[in-house]
Design an enzyme around this catalytic site. Structure first.
Site, PDB file in Angstrom:
ATOM      1  N   HIS A   1       6.982 -11.774   7.522  1.00  0.00           N
ATOM      2  CA  HIS A   1       7.972 -12.015   8.579  1.00  0.00           C
ATOM      3  C   HIS A   1       7.755 -13.409   9.161  1.00  0.00           C
ATOM      4  O   HIS A   1       7.315 -13.583  10.308  1.00  0.00           O
ATOM      5  CB  HIS A   1       7.862 -10.945   9.668  1.00  0.00           C
ATOM      6  CG  HIS A   1       9.091 -10.856  10.521  1.00  0.00           C
ATOM      7  ND1 HIS A   1      10.249 -10.269  10.084  1.00  0.00           N
ATOM      8  CD2 HIS A   1       9.355 -11.319  11.776  1.00  0.00           C
ATOM      9  CE1 HIS A   1      11.166 -10.335  11.027  1.00  0.00           C
ATOM     10  NE2 HIS A   1      10.647 -10.993  12.059  1.00  0.00           N
TER      11      HIS A   1
ATOM     12  N   ASP B   1       7.489  -8.083   4.043  1.00  0.00           N
ATOM     13  CA  ASP B   1       7.723  -8.175   5.488  1.00  0.00           C
ATOM     14  C   ASP B   1       7.238  -6.898   6.170  1.00  0.00           C
ATOM     15  O   ASP B   1       7.791  -5.825   5.942  1.00  0.00           O
ATOM     16  CB  ASP B   1       9.217  -8.374   5.748  1.00  0.00           C
ATOM     17  CG  ASP B   1       9.533  -8.741   7.187  1.00  0.00           C
ATOM     18  OD1 ASP B   1       8.784  -8.309   8.088  1.00  0.00           O
ATOM     19  OD2 ASP B   1      10.525  -9.452   7.410  1.00  0.00           O
TER      20      ASP B   1
ATOM     21  N   SER C   1      15.437 -13.002  11.851  1.00  0.00           N
ATOM     22  CA  SER C   1      14.993 -11.839  12.610  1.00  0.00           C
ATOM     23  C   SER C   1      16.047 -11.474  13.652  1.00  0.00           C
ATOM     24  O   SER C   1      17.202 -11.215  13.297  1.00  0.00           O
ATOM     25  CB  SER C   1      13.617 -12.120  13.206  1.00  0.00           C
ATOM     26  OG  SER C   1      13.007 -10.934  13.644  1.00  0.00           O
TER      27      SER C   1
END
Length: 289
Positions: free
Chosen positions: A268, A240, A114
């Site tokens: 995610h 995601d 991320s």
């Protein structure tokens, strides 16, 4: 756990595996502490023959908080005024190289998830000679046309911080459900354990805001990623909701020679069911590099 003095800060970190093995440095995402790299996952990488290092980014977890810096002006940021930005992705990337120096490693395989993927990408742009390989997980290039969140995920990301421990834990569980993996669901007990652990270890929402400002201020990396020659693996979940899979695809398209691994049903997060798959991909990539 040990602490490294880096760029005038103290970074909390810990390690897995023999320090005689090649280092893999794990860089976590926005507002996420190093324990989000679960010990079981780190153990898989260490068992693959690597010295695994996870750490708290500045302004989060048990690393140095920068509360003396200005609070970012989100309205000004949206209008393109970056004067309230306390630091950038390059500063966060410099923390990684400083940690590698403190460990006496010189160069390292760097794996970012991320925001951590964005930091790792910036490191490949700023200091490619410090990387043995790059793995970018569930991340994006900064191009505003890709990787955009679903409305519910964006709303969850921008909700006001909780004012009590109980509410913070409930919010954490709700967030994990929201961005979780529909094809690889986690049980309620595991989600609650993570939310409770995160709050009790450290709770610092102001740091998350400053990290978010660094992302906004750093803009689109696509043009510079085209010049990266570091061996690169991009991993992204096809489900995601926070950083759409288009962000991962764009990252792989931008970096010459990058490999792309898309995982059906992954959101995610790094779901436990996919730890062996993800770890094996990172290990194979690092060994080839």
């Amino acid at each position: 756990m040990p602490r490294a003095r880096v760029n005038g800060l103290e970074l909390e970190y810990d390690t897995f595996g023999s320090p005689e093995n090649p280092p893999i440095v794990l860089v976590m995402g926005l507002g996420a502490q190093m324990v989000t790299w679960e010990t079981g996952f780190c153990g898989l990488l260490a068992d693959g023959g690597f010295h695994v290092v996870r750490f708290d980014n500045r302004d989060i977890g048990l690393s140095t908080y920068l509360d003396d810096l200005p609070v970012p002006d989100l309205a000004a940021l949206a209008a393109g005024d970056l004067t309230s930005v306390p630091y950038t992705l390059s500063d966060l990337a410099s923390d990684v190289t400083g940690l590698v120096d403190a460990l006496g490693a010189g160069r390292a395989h760097v794996v970012g998830a991320s925001l951590g993927g964005m930091i790792a990408q910036q490191l490949a742009i700023d200091s490619p000679d410090r990387l043995l390989s790059l793995t970018s997980i569930m991340s994006t290039t900064g191009d505003p046309s890709v990787g955009n969140p679903e409305p519910a995920a964006l709303a969850g990301l921008t909700r006001p911080p909780a004012t009590t421990r109980e509410q913070a834990i409930e919010d954490g569980v709700a967030w994990f459900r929201l961005v979780g993996s529909p094809g690889h669901p986690s049980d309620e007990e595991f989600l609650r354990m993570k939310a409770t652990r995160n709050y009790d270890r450290a709770n610092h929402p102001a740091g998350t805001l400053r990290q978010a400002a660094a992302v906004v201020a750093s803009g689109d990396r696509t043009a510079k990623l085209l010049e990266v020659r570091v061996p690169t693996l991009v991993i992204h979940g096809e489900s995601d909701p926070l950083i759409n899979v288009s962000g991962g695809k764009a990252t792989a398209e931008a970096i010459p020679g990058a490999e792309l691994l898309l995982l059906p049903g992954m959101g995610h997060e790094l779901p436990r069911q996919l730890w062996p798959t993800i770890a094996a991909a990172i290990i194979e990539h690092a060994r080839k590099a």
